[in-house]
Scaffold this active site. Structure first.
Site, short mmCIF file in Angstrom:
data_model
loop_
_atom_site.label_atom_id
_atom_site.label_comp_id
_atom_site.label_asym_id
_atom_site.label_seq_id
_atom_site.Cartn_x
_atom_site.Cartn_y
_atom_site.Cartn_z
N ASP A 119 0.83 -1.21 0.00
CA ASP A 119 0.00 0.00 0.00
C ASP A 119 0.87 1.26 0.00
O ASP A 119 2.01 1.22 0.46
CB ASP A 119 -0.85 0.06 1.28
CG ASP A 119 -2.15 -0.71 1.15
OD1 ASP A 119 -2.37 -1.34 0.10
OD2 ASP A 119 -2.93 -0.68 2.11
N ARG B 206 -0.78 -0.47 -8.73
CA ARG B 206 -2.19 -0.18 -8.45
C ARG B 206 -2.35 1.34 -8.45
O ARG B 206 -1.56 2.05 -7.81
CB ARG B 206 -2.60 -0.69 -7.07
CG ARG B 206 -3.99 -0.17 -6.66
CD ARG B 206 -4.22 -0.21 -5.16
NE ARG B 206 -4.29 -1.56 -4.67
CZ ARG B 206 -4.07 -1.88 -3.40
NH1 ARG B 206 -3.75 -0.96 -2.51
NH2 ARG B 206 -4.14 -3.13 -3.02
C1 LIG Z 1 -8.63 -1.76 -3.45
C2 LIG Z 1 -8.27 -0.40 -2.93
C3 LIG Z 1 -6.99 -0.16 -2.47
C4 LIG Z 1 -6.62 1.10 -2.02
N1 LIG Z 1 -5.32 1.31 -1.61
C5 LIG Z 1 -4.94 2.55 -1.25
C6 LIG Z 1 -3.58 2.84 -0.93
O1 LIG Z 1 -2.68 1.98 -0.98
N2 LIG Z 1 -3.26 4.11 -0.58
C7 LIG Z 1 -4.20 5.11 -0.53
O2 LIG Z 1 -3.85 6.26 -0.22
N3 LIG Z 1 -5.50 4.86 -0.80
C8 LIG Z 1 -5.88 3.62 -1.16
N4 LIG Z 1 -7.21 3.38 -1.46
C9 LIG Z 1 -8.22 4.43 -1.20
C10 LIG Z 1 -8.39 5.38 -2.37
O3 LIG Z 1 -7.24 6.18 -2.52
C11 LIG Z 1 -9.60 6.32 -2.15
O4 LIG Z 1 -9.44 7.07 -0.98
C12 LIG Z 1 -10.95 5.60 -2.08
O5 LIG Z 1 -10.99 4.47 -2.90
C13 LIG Z 1 -12.05 6.57 -2.53
O6 LIG Z 1 -11.87 6.98 -3.87
P1 LIG Z 1 -12.68 6.37 -5.11
O7 LIG Z 1 -11.81 6.41 -6.30
O8 LIG Z 1 -13.14 5.00 -4.76
O9 LIG Z 1 -13.93 7.28 -5.34
P2 LIG Z 1 -14.45 8.64 -4.64
O10 LIG Z 1 -13.76 9.80 -5.21
O11 LIG Z 1 -14.48 8.49 -3.15
O12 LIG Z 1 -15.91 8.59 -5.15
C14 LIG Z 1 -16.20 9.08 -6.44
C15 LIG Z 1 -17.58 8.75 -6.85
O13 LIG Z 1 -17.74 7.32 -6.95
C16 LIG Z 1 -19.07 7.01 -6.77
N5 LIG Z 1 -19.19 6.05 -5.69
C17 LIG Z 1 -18.28 5.78 -4.74
N6 LIG Z 1 -18.75 4.83 -3.93
C18 LIG Z 1 -19.97 4.52 -4.37
C19 LIG Z 1 -20.97 3.61 -3.95
N7 LIG Z 1 -20.79 2.83 -2.91
N8 LIG Z 1 -22.12 3.56 -4.65
C20 LIG Z 1 -22.32 4.33 -5.70
N9 LIG Z 1 -21.42 5.22 -6.15
C21 LIG Z 1 -20.26 5.30 -5.49
C22 LIG Z 1 -19.79 8.28 -6.42
O14 LIG Z 1 -20.31 8.83 -7.60
C23 LIG Z 1 -18.67 9.16 -5.91
O15 LIG Z 1 -18.96 10.53 -5.99
C24 LIG Z 1 -7.58 2.14 -1.96
C25 LIG Z 1 -8.88 1.91 -2.45
C26 LIG Z 1 -9.23 0.68 -2.94
C27 LIG Z 1 -10.60 0.48 -3.49
#
Ligand SMILES: Cc1cc2nc3c(=O)[nH]c(=O)nc-3n(C[C@H](O)[C@H](O)[C@H](O)COP(=O)(O)OP(=O)(O)OC[C@H]3O[C@@H](n4cnc5c(N)ncnc54)[C@H](O)[C@@H]3O)c2cc1C
Length: 209
Positions: A36, A86
């Site tokens: 991560d 990733r």
């Molecule tokens: C597998 C995985 C590994 C990760 N690893 C790291 C890491 O190593 N380091 C790190 O800093 N961060 C990590 N993250 C977290 C990541 O950086 C984000 O903070 C987090 O995923 C939120 O961003 P997002 O791209 O999912 O969408 P966001 O910007 O949070 O959401 C954007 C849009 O997506 C849609 N959406 C989101 N959730 C839903 C839902 N449940 N239902 C419907 N629409 C929805 C909505 O339209 C929302 O406005 C990881 C996330 C994942 C999924």
């Protein structure tokens, strides 16, 4: 895994030694290990350690955050090294000099980095729950005729269950991350303390599925 859990903030060599113990075990079962990315205070050290582990022949790959301004250069370097990356947006509150502060910029950078990873990266993983980012990846992959087995989507267990199934039905690879064990509560608190939006994100996800 997170390198601060293996001693990164204490001593870089200690952390590398601990990581190697885990990678040796993973090697026995031919497993790939994802490291991560934590806050920008650790970005360079994390990339250095992952590079050292890759050089030693282990199957290991880092995470790149589209919120950081440095990430374009990091992706270029990682593509050259043939690293499995990733891509995520980034979960940590960062100083404005190092990170984009507008959501739109983080999203635009995500799309640009996704295209760069599809162009020159090795089996990139796109970690996002955001439909627009997912659509962009699918569009770019189709334009480049990238086979569906050459990249994957990643989401967190409990969020957007219906969407995983749709993507899988369309033939995409989807990997779901599951926090497990006895320490999930401190993990959850830490994510919330890092950034209050994380709490809202989890609650929104739980209610919307
Ligand atoms: C597998 C995985 C590994 C990760 N690893 C790291 C890491 O190593 N380091 C790190 O800093 N961060 C990590 N993250 C977290 C990541 O950086 C984000 O903070 C987090 O995923 C939120 O961003 P997002 O791209 O999912 O969408 P966001 O910007 O949070 O959401 C954007 C849009 O997506 C849609 N959406 C989101 N959730 C839903 C839902 N449940 N239902 C419907 N629409 C929805 C909505 O339209 C929302 O406005 C990881 C996330 C994942 C999924």
């Amino acid at each position: 895994m997170k390198l601060t859990q293996l001693g990164l903030s204490l001593d870089q060599q200690l952390c590398l030694d601990n990581l190697f113990l885990i990678l040796e075990e993973a090697k026995k079962t031919k497993n790939f290990v994802r490291v991560d990315m934590e806050s920008s205070a650790y970005t360079q050290r994390t990339l250095d350690i992952v590079a050292a582990a890759s050089k030693a022949g282990f199957q290991v790959g880092p995470v790149i955050q589209s919120c950081l301004r440095r990430s374009q250069k990091d992706v270029e370097d990682l593509n050259r090294l043939g690293s499995r990356v990733r891509l995520c947006k980034g979960a940590y509150k960062e100083p404005p000099g190092l990170a984009f502060d507008q959501r739109r910029e983080v999203d635009e950078n995500y799309d640009a980095l996704a295209a760069a990873l599809l162009d020159g990266g090795r089996e990139p993983a796109f970690a996002t729950h955001d439909d627009r980012r997912i659509a962009h990846v699918i569009h770019c992959a189709a334009e480049r005729k990238t086979a569906r087995g050459q990249f994957e989507f990643q989401m967190l267990y409990g969020l957007r269950r219906r969407r995983w199934r749709e993507l899988a039905r369309e033939g995409h690879q989807v990997r779901i991350y599951v926090p497990y064990g006895t320490h999930w509560l401190p993990y959850f608190y830490r994510r919330i303390r890092e950034r209050k939006e994380n709490a809202l994100f989890v609650l929104k996800g739980m209610l919307s599925d």
